[in-house]
Scaffold this active site. Structure first.
Site, mmCIF file in Angstrom:
data_model
loop_
_atom_site.group_PDB
_atom_site.id
_atom_site.type_symbol
_atom_site.label_atom_id
_atom_site.label_comp_id
_atom_site.label_asym_id
_atom_site.label_seq_id
_atom_site.Cartn_x
_atom_site.Cartn_y
_atom_site.Cartn_z
ATOM 1 N N ASP A 36 -1.125 1.472 5.801
ATOM 2 C CA ASP A 36 -1.378 0.955 7.155
ATOM 3 C C ASP A 36 -2.674 0.170 7.290
ATOM 4 O O ASP A 36 -3.187 0.002 8.407
ATOM 5 C CB ASP A 36 -1.372 2.080 8.200
ATOM 6 C CG ASP A 36 0.026 2.576 8.534
ATOM 7 O OD1 ASP A 36 0.989 2.087 7.915
ATOM 8 O OD2 ASP A 36 0.156 3.451 9.399
ATOM 9 N N CYS A 74 6.226 1.335 5.804
ATOM 10 C CA CYS A 74 5.793 1.902 4.523
ATOM 11 C C CYS A 74 6.853 1.974 3.432
ATOM 12 O O CYS A 74 6.695 1.382 2.357
ATOM 13 C CB CYS A 74 5.248 3.307 4.757
ATOM 14 S SG CYS A 74 4.108 3.482 6.143
ATOM 15 N N LYS A 125 0.719 9.548 -1.643
ATOM 16 C CA LYS A 125 1.937 9.438 -0.826
ATOM 17 C C LYS A 125 3.040 8.713 -1.590
ATOM 18 O O LYS A 125 2.865 7.575 -2.004
ATOM 19 C CB LYS A 125 1.598 8.693 0.468
ATOM 20 C CG LYS A 125 2.806 8.282 1.301
ATOM 21 C CD LYS A 125 2.366 7.598 2.569
ATOM 22 C CE LYS A 125 3.521 6.920 3.297
ATOM 23 N NZ LYS A 125 3.138 6.375 4.605
ATOM 24 N N HIS A 127 6.990 8.685 -0.659
ATOM 25 C CA HIS A 127 7.760 8.093 0.435
ATOM 26 C C HIS A 127 9.005 7.323 0.000
ATOM 27 O O HIS A 127 9.436 6.406 0.692
ATOM 28 C CB HIS A 127 6.851 7.175 1.283
ATOM 29 C CG HIS A 127 7.345 7.002 2.690
ATOM 30 N ND1 HIS A 127 6.810 6.102 3.587
ATOM 31 C CD2 HIS A 127 8.349 7.618 3.376
ATOM 32 C CE1 HIS A 127 7.443 6.151 4.737
ATOM 33 N NE2 HIS A 127 8.389 7.086 4.637
ATOM 34 N N HIS A 203 -3.500 5.383 7.756
ATOM 35 C CA HIS A 203 -2.406 5.927 8.564
ATOM 36 C C HIS A 203 -2.934 7.092 9.412
ATOM 37 O O HIS A 203 -3.785 7.851 8.968
ATOM 38 C CB HIS A 203 -1.291 6.411 7.632
ATOM 39 C CG HIS A 203 0.030 6.642 8.298
ATOM 40 N ND1 HIS A 203 0.230 7.610 9.266
ATOM 41 C CD2 HIS A 203 1.237 6.048 8.118
ATOM 42 C CE1 HIS A 203 1.500 7.585 9.651
ATOM 43 N NE2 HIS A 203 2.129 6.653 8.977
ATOM 44 N N ASP A 273 0.617 -1.524 2.363
ATOM 45 C CA ASP A 273 2.075 -1.469 2.503
ATOM 46 C C ASP A 273 2.609 -2.146 3.761
ATOM 47 O O ASP A 273 3.817 -2.285 3.907
ATOM 48 C CB ASP A 273 2.571 -0.024 2.426
ATOM 49 C CG ASP A 273 1.999 0.882 3.510
ATOM 50 O OD1 ASP A 273 1.204 0.388 4.341
ATOM 51 O OD2 ASP A 273 2.351 2.074 3.531
ATOM 52 N N ASN A 274 1.755 -2.535 4.687
ATOM 53 C CA ASN A 274 2.191 -3.273 5.878
ATOM 54 C C ASN A 274 0.950 -3.730 6.626
ATOM 55 O O ASN A 274 -0.177 -3.531 6.166
ATOM 56 C CB ASN A 274 3.094 -2.427 6.792
ATOM 57 C CG ASN A 274 2.634 -1.005 7.020
ATOM 58 O OD1 ASN A 274 3.279 -0.053 6.578
ATOM 59 N ND2 ASN A 274 1.509 -0.855 7.699
ATOM 60 N N LYS A 289 1.680 -3.683 12.342
ATOM 61 C CA LYS A 289 2.694 -2.851 11.693
ATOM 62 C C LYS A 289 3.957 -2.749 12.544
ATOM 63 O O LYS A 289 3.893 -2.596 13.762
ATOM 64 C CB LYS A 289 2.136 -1.450 11.448
ATOM 65 C CG LYS A 289 3.147 -0.459 10.883
ATOM 66 C CD LYS A 289 2.549 0.924 10.726
ATOM 67 C CE LYS A 289 3.596 1.911 10.216
ATOM 68 N NZ LYS A 289 3.023 3.256 9.993
#
Length: 613
Positions: A36, A74, A125, A127, A203, A273-274, A289
């Site tokens: 994030d 994510c 993480k 995911h 995040h 990731d974003n 995001k």
């Protein structure tokens, strides 16, 4: 003549062996992935409110991909990075309730490096699936430490997975995971390794170490979001505090590589990731995001390899997460595992600053059914508006270029048809196809839980954890928050209530059942029953265990929809026989002497050895 020929062959063999012995050893690979963080969260991007010298050093000592695109959220980005393919191709449809799982017939970057003899480890993480064989140790990683969900509710002294078992750690989650990454590097310094460090910050929840927060708590913001009325200053300050903590941990790894004299021949990569998870300064780009505009999908991407890559090079050609697998395998000389067509390109000629013809191409972004497409010059947004990204990088004013709009609209429609909406049979836990999305789902009602059953029962990985996020609450039972990833089941008050997980049992046998639970002392004594197919197991909720919610975890109030967490205790229910095949696992109460049965974070099934009891 015969002797001369023999001598010539000997010389040739000696030369070949000499060249081989002088060849550079295979490079190590360290991959940092932020969670994030926006493009604008780094001092190298021009943010004067934050200091990220260690992350910046990767760019300054290597190559920066200036227009690098990931996904709006994510799990899709992680799937694209791991496979080199757009995430819908691999079955990743969401971020929770099983929708984040990467199909079992997809092969990963880690599979390739593992097959090449690398030691592989992931620390943080994941995911892309929790239960074996969706688990990271079934996807190319020898070692895993962290959490497999997309969101974790405890950042201090967090319970994390270590070699397949949950353990209570001590310290801040980013520091703890970095500690394990350093241990991995130390242990494997004599052979090539791939060390993947997917951070959990910035995040939410808003939880930063106190020393980091104190530097930001009262700091004025000098650079604001492009829509300043939507910015929450406290959230910006906390996000930047978490970024500075993350930068310090990147520095710890870079320092260790230097101390071990590994830095020259280690490829280090850093990206996110974003886009940013809140409205904050992001270079004037539109969106954050969850959106498919530039600000929601553009990330920094820095790569450093002192032995081969030039320092301080900026690459202007567009690129994305889909390019990382073909690029990193090419740079390391590692053969890709798998034969599915890639969507990404090998960027190594650009990274090595070679003169090469590089035709333009579209990169697609999608979330919640919306699609935008980016070329070197233009972005067609998810509303069909065209923007000149060279003249208007903030997407302020759409342009009227009917030919380009028509061309990109056609490309989007074709991509939707062939990638986003293409029918693909859902997999069962062995990689085979389920005839349709309802096959084998007797006892499971229509809901948002992924229709692929949860695989259970592998001797190589005997413990299967069934968290609340992967189950279905029935009756009056509900999750503790609207964000399922780190939730637990609450409001279990009736014998008509139940909790259900759809299983695909791989091995017929005996399974030890435990439940991570809490229960007030006044409610102790409920009789519970687990059934799966024709098999039954009864137990009792006892003793009482009713710890308070953690109130010292958060720097700022937790966002609406995220659970306050607490300390769950293990309740041993007994031994349940399970038969191979698909069936729902149903947990219900037959007697409730108090107001509630219990709160449930997860049910755990441990496959016992054949002679287990």
């Amino acid at each position: 003549m015969k002797r001369l020929g023999s001598l010539s062959m000997s010389i040739g063999f000696w030369l070949a062996m000499t060249v081989t012995s002088l060849a550079a050893p295979p490079p190590n690979l360290v991959i940092f992935l932020a969670d994030d963080a926006g493009w604008g969260d780094y001092s190298h991007s021009g943010n004067q409110q934050v200091s990220t010298p260690n992350i910046d050093s990767i760019a300054k000592g290597g190559v920066s991909l200036d227009r690098f695109f990931v996904c709006p959220v994510c799990a899709p980005t992680r799937a694209e990075f791991l496979t080199g393919r757009y995430h819908p191709r691999g079955g990743v449809r969401g971020v929770s309730t099983g929708l984040e799982r990467l199909d079992l017939d997809e092969k990963t970057l880690a599979d390739a490096f593992q097959a090449a003899g690398y030691a592989t480890g992931a620390f943080g993480k994941w995911h892309n699936g929790s239960q074996w064989p969706y688990h990271p140790t079934a996807r190319g990683f020898d070692e895993y430490f962290g959490y497999t969900a997309g969101h974790w509710g405890e950042y201090f002294d967090a319970p994390l997975e270590d070699h397949g078992e949950m353990v209570r750690t001590k310290g801040y989650i980013v520091d703890v995971c970095t500690d394990r990454a350093l241990q991995f590097i130390d242990a494997h310094q004599q052979k090539p390794f791939l060390c993947y460090v997917p951070f959990t910050t910035p995040h939410s929840p808003w939880a930063a170490p106190e020393s980091d927060w104190m530097r930001f708590r009262d700091r004025p913001l000098s650079q604001l979001a492009s829509e300043p009325d939507q910015e929450v200053p406290e959230h910006t300050r906390c996000a930047l505090a978490m970024i500075e903590n993350q930068d310090r941990n990147v520095g710890r790894v870079l320092t260790r590589l230097h101390e071990l004299k590994l830095d020259d021949n280690t490829i280090v990569i850093y990206f996110s990731d974003n886009g940013p998870n809140t409205m904050r300064w992001n270079g004037g780009m539109k969106g954050k995001k969850g959106g498919t505009d530039e600000g929601g999908v553009r990330s920094v991407c820095y790569l450093k390899w002192p032995a081969r890559l030039p320092a301080g090079l900026t690459i202007s050609q567009i690129s994305g997460a889909i390019d990382l697998l073909p690029t990193l395998t090419a740079l390391a000389g590692v053969t890709r595992v798998g034969d599915k067509p890639l969507d990404g390109r090998d960027l190594s000629p650009l990274l090595l600053n070679q003169s090469v013809d590089w035709p333009d191409r579209p990169i697609f972004s999608t979330w919640a059914g919306k699609v935008s497409v980016r070329t070197q010059h233009f972005r067609l947004d998810d509303q069909g508006q065209l923007f000149d990204m060279l003249a208007d990088p903030g997407q302020r004013t759409p342009i009227q270029d009917h030919e380009t709009t028509a061309k990109l609209t056609t490309a989007v429609e074709e991509w939707k048809r062939t990638v986003l909406n293409k029918t693909k049979p859902l997999e069962n836990s062995t990689g085979g196809a389920i005839a349709n999305s309802t096959a084998g789902r007797k006892g499971i009602s229509n809901n948002s839980v992924d229709p692929r059953p949860i695989p259970v029962g592998y001797h190589k990985f005997p413990l299967t954890m069934l968290p609340a996020r992967d189950g279905e609450p029935r009756g009056q039972v509900k999750r503790s928050s609207s964000a399922p990833n780190c939730s637990y089941f609450i409001n279990w008050t009736s014998t008509s209530d139940s909790l259900v997980w759809m299983l695909n049992v791989n091995t017929t046998g005996k399974y030890e059942v435990t439940i991570d639970y809490t229960c007030p002392e006044s409610d102790v004594g409920s009789q519970i029953e687990l059934n799966c197919g024709t098999n039954r197991l009864s137990g009792q909720v006892s003793p009482g265990w009713d710890p308070p919610l953690y109130t010292n975890q958060d720097t700022l109030p937790r966002p609406t929809g995220e659970s306050q967490m607490k300390d769950f205790r293990s309740l041993r229910v007994g031994i349940l026989h399970l038969d191979q095949g698909q069936a729902p696992l149903i947990l219900r109460a037959t007697e409730i002497p108090g107001k509630t049965v219990m709160d449930v974070r997860r049910v755990n099934l441990r496959l016992l050895p054949a002679n287990g009891s």
